[in-house]
Scaffold this active site. Structure first.
Site, mmCIF file in Angstrom:
data_model
loop_
_atom_site.group_PDB
_atom_site.id
_atom_site.type_symbol
_atom_site.label_atom_id
_atom_site.label_comp_id
_atom_site.label_asym_id
_atom_site.label_seq_id
_atom_site.Cartn_x
_atom_site.Cartn_y
_atom_site.Cartn_z
ATOM 1 N N ASP A 83 -64.836 -47.987 34.100
ATOM 2 C CA ASP A 83 -63.613 -47.343 34.602
ATOM 3 C C ASP A 83 -63.939 -46.134 35.471
ATOM 4 O O ASP A 83 -63.184 -45.795 36.383
ATOM 5 C CB ASP A 83 -62.732 -46.790 33.464
ATOM 6 C CG ASP A 83 -62.296 -47.830 32.469
ATOM 7 O OD1 ASP A 83 -62.282 -49.013 32.817
ATOM 8 O OD2 ASP A 83 -61.955 -47.436 31.331
ATOM 9 N N HIS B 199 -63.789 -46.562 29.557
ATOM 10 C CA HIS B 199 -64.901 -47.527 29.527
ATOM 11 C C HIS B 199 -65.877 -47.075 30.606
ATOM 12 O O HIS B 199 -65.463 -46.544 31.643
ATOM 13 C CB HIS B 199 -64.489 -48.932 29.961
ATOM 14 C CG HIS B 199 -63.477 -49.623 29.120
ATOM 15 N ND1 HIS B 199 -62.144 -49.460 29.296
ATOM 16 C CD2 HIS B 199 -63.620 -50.532 28.118
ATOM 17 C CE1 HIS B 199 -61.490 -50.230 28.428
ATOM 18 N NE2 HIS B 199 -62.358 -50.887 27.703
ATOM 19 N N ASP C 70 -53.072 -46.840 25.080
ATOM 20 C CA ASP C 70 -53.742 -47.915 25.816
ATOM 21 C C ASP C 70 -52.620 -48.755 26.437
ATOM 22 O O ASP C 70 -52.527 -49.952 26.239
ATOM 23 C CB ASP C 70 -54.580 -48.718 24.812
ATOM 24 C CG ASP C 70 -55.412 -49.806 25.467
ATOM 25 O OD1 ASP C 70 -55.300 -49.974 26.691
ATOM 26 O OD2 ASP C 70 -56.140 -50.504 24.745
ATOM 27 N N ASP D 219 -49.171 -54.611 25.962
ATOM 28 C CA ASP D 219 -49.618 -53.213 26.073
ATOM 29 C C ASP D 219 -48.517 -52.280 26.581
ATOM 30 O O ASP D 219 -48.717 -51.530 27.549
ATOM 31 C CB ASP D 219 -50.841 -53.110 27.002
ATOM 32 C CG ASP D 219 -52.116 -53.598 26.327
ATOM 33 O OD1 ASP D 219 -52.241 -53.432 25.108
ATOM 34 O OD2 ASP D 219 -52.989 -54.127 27.041
ATOM 35 N N GLU E 221 -62.393 -52.198 17.182
ATOM 36 C CA GLU E 221 -60.948 -52.373 17.410
ATOM 37 C C GLU E 221 -60.587 -53.835 17.162
ATOM 38 O O GLU E 221 -60.915 -54.707 17.978
ATOM 39 C CB GLU E 221 -60.604 -51.966 18.848
ATOM 40 C CG GLU E 221 -59.119 -52.052 19.119
ATOM 41 C CD GLU E 221 -58.755 -51.570 20.524
ATOM 42 O OE1 GLU E 221 -59.314 -50.554 20.982
ATOM 43 O OE2 GLU E 221 -57.914 -52.231 21.150
ATOM 44 N N GLU F 279 -54.799 -51.026 16.908
ATOM 45 C CA GLU F 279 -53.806 -51.068 17.986
ATOM 46 C C GLU F 279 -52.551 -51.773 17.485
ATOM 47 O O GLU F 279 -52.622 -52.866 16.907
ATOM 48 C CB GLU F 279 -54.379 -51.806 19.206
ATOM 49 C CG GLU F 279 -53.380 -51.801 20.338
ATOM 50 C CD GLU F 279 -53.871 -52.479 21.603
ATOM 51 O OE1 GLU F 279 -54.922 -52.057 22.139
ATOM 52 O OE2 GLU F 279 -53.200 -53.420 22.056
ATOM 53 N N ASP G 154 -54.560 -47.037 18.718
ATOM 54 C CA ASP G 154 -54.034 -47.293 20.062
ATOM 55 C C ASP G 154 -52.562 -47.618 19.838
ATOM 56 O O ASP G 154 -52.229 -48.632 19.202
ATOM 57 C CB ASP G 154 -54.738 -48.491 20.724
ATOM 58 C CG ASP G 154 -56.047 -48.089 21.404
ATOM 59 O OD1 ASP G 154 -56.440 -46.913 21.287
ATOM 60 O OD2 ASP G 154 -56.674 -48.961 22.035
HETATM 61 C C1 XLS Z 1 -57.673 -54.847 24.882
HETATM 62 C C2 XLS Z 1 -58.090 -53.647 24.187
HETATM 63 C C3 XLS Z 1 -58.939 -52.692 25.021
HETATM 64 C C4 XLS Z 1 -59.686 -51.718 24.134
HETATM 65 C C5 XLS Z 1 -60.786 -50.999 24.823
HETATM 66 O O1 XLS Z 1 -56.838 -55.606 24.412
HETATM 67 O O2 XLS Z 1 -56.947 -53.037 23.696
HETATM 68 O O3 XLS Z 1 -58.143 -52.047 25.952
HETATM 69 O O4 XLS Z 1 -58.816 -50.762 23.586
HETATM 70 O O5 XLS Z 1 -61.767 -51.862 25.294
HETATM 71 CA CA CA Z 2 -56.698 -51.054 22.726
HETATM 72 CA CA CA Z 3 -54.407 -54.345 23.881
#
Ligand code: XLS
Ligand code: CA
Ligand code: CA
Length: 438
Positions: free
Chosen positions: A105, A102, A340, A310, A233, A269, A297
């Site tokens: 980051d 990001h 991620d 995560d 996403e 994800e 992800d």
């Molecule tokens: C949060 C998301 C974030 C995205 C990127 O839940 O997974 O990390 O992948 O902004």
């Molecule tokens: Ca993510």
């Molecule tokens: Ca996430």
């Protein structure tokens, strides 16, 4: 400029299933050819900047637990540079090709829009050098429109157009940066593009503003000649009670409504898939079916928890089922497997970052090997094809002929005295088949 936090670690290499070192790949052999493609090109692994290098290990009940040198001093230009340098060195040690970030980051924190652009520009110059030095590439870039208090009510769906404009500034900057750094894609995760209560929310207004935002991003992508993919996403909720990009099917409806279904794909994800009440493989299959599968992800949730934990993927079965869908999709074009993922809060050692990634990479690699073996075996696909064989026959074709009406089909059922008998879906047999490959 910055000491190498990972100096004491060797590069991770493939040593086969009988390896004795815990920090070796047992299955990920990047040059091994699977279904006609090198593993590295199939899987296109990426490390994320935010959880791995920016997160100090805090949770809502407690402070950060990790001792990362770049996080312990003031958040200044020096700390940001140390973070970037260490991140790229870590990605090289893992010997995977990509990283993701990001805007916030990688840059020194900024107070104004002009400062944001200046600090981001410094970071991009440095990242360009680091990519060269470490031989690594950018999978995707993104802008953080959710951490700063100004985004509490969203970025592109904020009731205040000034916040929208600030978000547009950030996204323009991050998209330009991604383009300059040769990124393969650009992600928009709308964590706060949703609502807490309908009592204060104008749904129609927010959706139209969001659609307009995405159209502007796509227009800008073409204007600057960025050839990568724009990705949304999906996630159903958290931090907001309801997020507009709920799941893949919802995103597709949104894209259709704003005429963007051929311009934007999804970054799926695993953790978000299960939060929306689906399996990881469901989201992959749905995206492929709708023609919007882009990237992944790989981080998972926890079966007992209803939030976004995560965690690094560690189920070979789950990854085998996912990889079947990735292979059916024809593999990635410019997407990849991003981690991620967060190590747990008690995993305070630098070494834990390696254990997390090395294990996850091997689990995904095993998923690929298993899925490829299942596809080559042929029984799974053969059963599915046989189950739908009727649709290539006379009746199936008649149903889809443009001139056929509902009454034609109904009359045929009567005229032929159809009495179709139930046929077994063979679920248990197929589940046993999968387990024999795991
Ligand atoms: C949060 C998301 C974030 C995205 C990127 O839940 O997974 O990390 O992948 O902004
Ligand atoms: Ca993510
Ligand atoms: Ca996430």
């Amino acid at each position: 400029m910055s000491a190498d936090y990972f100096a004491s670690f060797d590069k991770i290499t493939y040593a086969g299933p009988e390896a004795t070192s815990e920090l070796s790949y047992r299955y990920y052999d990047k040059d091994r050819v699977v279904l006609g493609k090198r593993m590295e090109d199939h899987l296109r692994f990426a490390v994320c900047m935010w959880h791995t290098f920016c997160w100090p290990g805090n949770d809502i009940f407690g402070a950060g637990t990790f001792q990362r040198p770049w996080l312990s001093g003031p958040a200044d230009a020096k700390a940001a540079a140390s973070k970037r340098a260490n991140a790229l060195s870590f990605v090289e040690k893992l010997d995977v090709p990509f990283y993701c970030f990001h805007d916030v980051d990688v840059m020194e924190p900024a107070n104004t829009a002009a400062e944001h652009m200046a600090h981001l520009a410094d970071a991009v110059d440095h990242l360009e050098e680091l990519q060269q030095k470490h031989g690594r590439k950018l999978l995707w870039g993104t802008a953080n429109l959710f951490s700063h208090p100004r985004f509490a009510a969203g970025g592109a769906t904020n009731p205040d157009p000034e916040v929208y404009a600030f978000g547009a500034m950030q996204v323009r900057g991050a998209l330009d940066a991604t383009h300059r750094l040769g990124g393969s894609g650009y992600v928009l995760w709308g964590g706060r593009e949703g609502y807490e209560t309908l009592l204060n929310t104008n749904l129609g207004r927010e959706l139209d503003n969001f659609g307009r935002f995405l159209s502007l991003v796509v227009e800008h992508k073409h204007k600057i000649g960025f050839k990568g993919t724009i990705l949304i996403e999906p996630k159903p909720h958290e931090p907001t009670k309801h997020q507009y990009d709920f799941d893949t099917a919802t995103v597709y409806g949104f894209l259709k409504r704003y005429g963007l279904e051929n311009e934007v794909k999804v970054n799926i994800e695993a953790n978000h898939a299960t939060l929306s009440g689906h399996t990881f493989e469901h989201e992959l299959a749905m995206a492929t079916t709708l023609g919007i599968f882009g990237s992944i992800d790989a981080n998972r949730g926890d079966h007992q928890n209803g939030w976004d934990t995560d965690q690094f993927p560690n189920s070979v079965e789950e990854l085998t089922l996912a990889l079947i869908e990735v292979i059916r999709a024809g593999g990635f074009t410019d997407g990849g497997f991003n981690f991620d993922s967060k190590v747990r809060r008690q995993s305070v050692d630098a070494e834990d970052l390696f254990h997390g990634h090395v294990g996850a990479i091997d689990v995904v690699a095993r998923g690929l090997l298993n899925a490829a073996a299942l596809i080559e075996d042929g029984r799974l696909d053969a059963f599915r094809a046989e189950r739908y064989a009727g649709w290539t026959g006379e009746l199936g074709q008649l149903v889809h002929a443009p001139a056929t009406s509902l009454a034609d089909i109904a009359d045929l059922a009567i005229a032929r005295d159809l009495r179709p008998a139930p046929k077994s879906g063979k679920q248990e047999r197929l589940e046993n088949l999968i387990n024999r490959f795991i």
